[in-house]
Design an enzyme around this catalytic site. Sequence first.
Site, mmCIF file in Angstrom:
data_model
loop_
_atom_site.group_PDB
_atom_site.id
_atom_site.type_symbol
_atom_site.label_atom_id
_atom_site.label_comp_id
_atom_site.label_asym_id
_atom_site.label_seq_id
_atom_site.Cartn_x
_atom_site.Cartn_y
_atom_site.Cartn_z
ATOM 1 N N HIS A 136 34.230 42.181 24.946
ATOM 2 C CA HIS A 136 33.363 42.408 23.494
ATOM 3 C C HIS A 136 33.019 43.095 22.213
ATOM 4 O O HIS A 136 32.740 42.725 20.977
ATOM 5 C CB HIS A 136 31.857 41.949 24.375
ATOM 6 C CG HIS A 136 31.493 43.665 25.073
ATOM 7 N ND1 HIS A 136 31.180 44.040 25.687
ATOM 8 C CD2 HIS A 136 30.401 43.919 24.250
ATOM 9 C CE1 HIS A 136 30.705 45.013 26.044
ATOM 10 N NE2 HIS A 136 30.169 44.976 24.799
ATOM 11 N N ASP A 166 35.009 41.857 31.275
ATOM 12 C CA ASP A 166 35.361 41.867 30.287
ATOM 13 C C ASP A 166 35.769 43.693 30.050
ATOM 14 O O ASP A 166 35.365 44.296 28.928
ATOM 15 C CB ASP A 166 33.573 42.461 29.924
ATOM 16 C CG ASP A 166 33.019 43.153 29.027
ATOM 17 O OD1 ASP A 166 33.888 42.427 27.427
ATOM 18 O OD2 ASP A 166 32.297 43.982 28.679
ATOM 19 N N GLY A 243 27.578 51.381 20.891
ATOM 20 C CA GLY A 243 28.766 52.314 19.996
ATOM 21 C C GLY A 243 29.183 52.583 21.490
ATOM 22 O O GLY A 243 30.560 53.078 21.402
ATOM 23 N N ASN A 244 28.817 53.143 22.281
ATOM 24 C CA ASN A 244 29.640 53.572 24.109
ATOM 25 C C ASN A 244 30.063 52.727 24.511
ATOM 26 O O ASN A 244 31.156 53.309 24.901
ATOM 27 C CB ASN A 244 28.440 53.786 24.640
ATOM 28 C CG ASN A 244 27.553 55.546 24.527
ATOM 29 O OD1 ASN A 244 26.254 55.448 23.828
ATOM 30 N ND2 ASN A 244 28.748 56.099 24.984
ATOM 31 N N SER A 245 29.832 51.672 24.369
ATOM 32 C CA SER A 245 30.692 50.453 24.706
ATOM 33 C C SER A 245 31.988 50.933 24.693
ATOM 34 O O SER A 245 32.947 50.588 24.026
ATOM 35 C CB SER A 245 30.116 48.681 24.159
ATOM 36 O OG SER A 245 30.601 47.920 25.057
ATOM 37 N N LEU A 300 39.085 32.814 47.363
ATOM 38 C CA LEU A 300 39.694 32.530 48.833
ATOM 39 C C LEU A 300 38.995 31.150 48.700
ATOM 40 O O LEU A 300 39.406 30.750 49.855
ATOM 41 C CB LEU A 300 38.458 33.605 49.785
ATOM 42 C CG LEU A 300 38.240 35.222 50.579
ATOM 43 C CD1 LEU A 300 37.013 35.028 51.136
ATOM 44 C CD2 LEU A 300 39.704 34.474 50.901
ATOM 45 N N GLY A 301 38.604 30.746 48.270
ATOM 46 C CA GLY A 301 37.971 29.491 47.919
ATOM 47 C C GLY A 301 36.150 29.680 48.787
ATOM 48 O O GLY A 301 36.317 27.846 49.532
#
Length: 501
Positions: A136, A166, A243-245, A300-301
């Site tokens: 993101h 992500d 901003g840490n992302s 795994l389904g």
Amino acid sequence: MKTSTRNLVVVAIVAAVVGSVFSTMANSVISRNDEITDTCISQDNSAIMRVVQGRSLETDFTKAAESTVNAVVSIKSYVTPRRQQYYQSFDPFEFFFGPGNGNRQQPQQQEQKPQQSGLGSGVIISNDGYIVTNNHVVDGAEKLEVTLNDNRSFNAQVIGTDATTDLALLKIEAKDLSPIPFGDSDDIKVGEWVLAVGNPFGFTSTVTAGIVSAKARSISSATHSMPMGVESFIQTDAAVNPGNSGGALVTTDGLLVGINTAIYSTTGNYAGYSFAIPSNIVKKVITDIKQYGTVQRAVLGISFQDLTAEIAKERDITAVTDGIIIEQVLDRGSAKEAGLEKGDVIIKINDAKIKDKGTMMEQMSRFRPGDKIKVTYVRDNKTQTTTITLKNSQGNTSITKSNDILDLGCAFKELSDKQKKDLGISKGVEVLGVKDGKFKEYGIRNGFIILDINNYPVSSREDVEKVYKAIMNDNDSDKVMFITGIYPTGKKVYYAVPLVD
């Protein structure tokens, strides 16, 4: 009496001396950060030494900070204001730090030059310029600028992204960098000190400290919100903010154990808890991106939920108190092939204990189609074990290829006001330059005007690209574009275009 008194005095003096010596030794040991030693005197005045193994009461974060700040970078994303409206992060709970710093500029239709739209962090993982960050942080960016801790700046290339976890892998043309070595996120313990390194609010090279509050945390389960892909976060109370992302979560030894990704907040700023993607998941994802161009994801389904006390009582499950209970076994899946059934409670994958959805997703995220795993489960309150060969979402063990909107094999053009007026429509995008690709394969011809895809109205290439990404990033095995549109003659047509073979 005098002799007895004299003996008591001698014993007291000896005890005092011994106590002083041991106290001095204890202080010396504490200063060496090795072990704590103290003494006590028993009722019969004999000296007893007690040694408490462990670290000192004070923890030194300086070495970890010094070894990691140079490996955490600032990432600025740029986009033209006209396009920016399509890529603003939608985040009702404001879990994600988002690519922005809280002061996003509003679109200005007259300005077409790329402008800074967001600010995040990234972690150098190799000395030749590979950087991991959050998807993101880079999603929708036309340009990415990476600034190192020594103020050198580079344009970054996106090698690959994975919206499900992500994560994104970038590359800059630089050498002799200082990467952070990977640690084993399985080894960290609740209560262990960790550091968050990043660029909150644009303050570069910021280090905050906290402890591991929980592992394998599922945010959506706790908040009853929309799931955010693979949810098995390391929860900490290290202060992180916009901003840490994409920044680093490291141990006091300076090892990377997570990528900071989300916070729980009603304001968008830090409110006590932050969440990081475990490093073992990060390693698998970026290895797949480098090797295959996309993440190889095994399934795994099954559909499942946490085994709760209520469910256990309702279904008379007494052999276990936690795990995940199978609610549906999907056709053509690995679980069906192996004989798993609705109501089975999975308690182990290989030797890893499965306590809930978070631990289940974390374990499954480590495997690729074709891998064999040992599944331990409970059926009718009896424990059983089976070996399962994992498949992909298409029901086979083939390598998944990287897909791009260019695979559609055409270009897209925005409609003129005259075209809209003549056709009596208010939206749409024209298909041009059809060549070999998905659209040609399924009968779409030049001049076709797309009105909506999967019920989403489209008016530009950016709209089409956004819907395409959403389909490809969805965990649903049926990745199909259901297209509604018209030809210049006014004939309305519907197409179903599968995006995977």
